[in-house]
Design an enzyme around this catalytic site. Structure first.
Site, short mmCIF file in Angstrom:
data_model
loop_
_atom_site.label_atom_id
_atom_site.label_comp_id
_atom_site.label_asym_id
_atom_site.label_seq_id
_atom_site.Cartn_x
_atom_site.Cartn_y
_atom_site.Cartn_z
N CYS A 22 17.29 -5.28 109.76
CA CYS A 22 18.44 -6.17 109.80
C CYS A 22 18.49 -6.77 111.21
O CYS A 22 17.65 -6.48 112.05
CB CYS A 22 19.74 -5.48 109.41
SG CYS A 22 20.35 -4.22 110.52
N CYS A 41 17.66 -10.56 108.36
CA CYS A 41 16.95 -10.83 109.62
C CYS A 41 16.32 -12.21 109.61
O CYS A 41 15.63 -12.60 110.54
CB CYS A 41 15.91 -9.76 109.92
SG CYS A 41 14.46 -9.78 108.89
N CYS A 91 10.97 -11.68 110.31
CA CYS A 91 10.07 -10.64 109.82
C CYS A 91 8.68 -11.21 109.55
O CYS A 91 8.54 -12.14 108.76
CB CYS A 91 10.60 -10.05 108.51
SG CYS A 91 12.13 -9.17 108.72
#
Length: 142
Positions: A13, A87, A91
């Site tokens: 997150c 996020c 990523c």
């Protein structure tokens, strides 16, 4: 107990201070050493959210000793499952990983009363994840 975990899971997150920490706490509690558990944040906070710590304490899981960690490419590469929780595009994506995006409200700045339903939704999703991992059997590549 197996000597090699059935799977490796990375929860990500934004701040690694609430959602991903609660998810990691539940997965560790529910799966024990059957699953390797990691969590990280694209912009990690200074500490785990006190309301998340209290909400987890209410269900008998202590995450008070955890520290937010920065998301690294190595952590993603070492994981079979990468579960993102807000996020965004931070990523990295690698072939052969299973990516899941859990749309969960951010508990940042909320009191424990508002964090409880987020915690309960995370528990439900982690329970389903454990069932999926158990059904898939041991990881074939390490």
């Amino acid at each position: 107990m197996p000597s090699t975990p059935a799977a490796s899971v990375l929860f990500v997150c934004l701040h690694n201070a609430g959602r991903s920490q609660m998810a990691a706490g539940f997965l560790t509690h529910l799966a024990g050493d059957r699953v390797e558990v990691r969590s990280a944040g694209s912009i990690p906070g200074d500490q785990v959210n006190p309301a998340a710590i209290e909400a987890m304490r209410e269900v008998g899981i202590d995450i008070s000793g955890r520290q937010p960690k920065v998301l690294t490419t190595e952590a993603v590469q070492a994981s079979d499952y990468v579960i993102t929780m807000g996020c965004g595009d931070a990523c990295p994506v690698f072939p052969g990983k299973k990516y899941l995006d859990w749309a969960l409200e951010d508990p940042a700045g909320k009191g424990v009363e508002a964090v409880r339903p987020i915690r309960d939704e995370i528990k439900t999703r982690v329970e389903a994840l454990v069932a999926e991992i158990d059904a898939a059997g041991p990881a074939s590549t390490r």
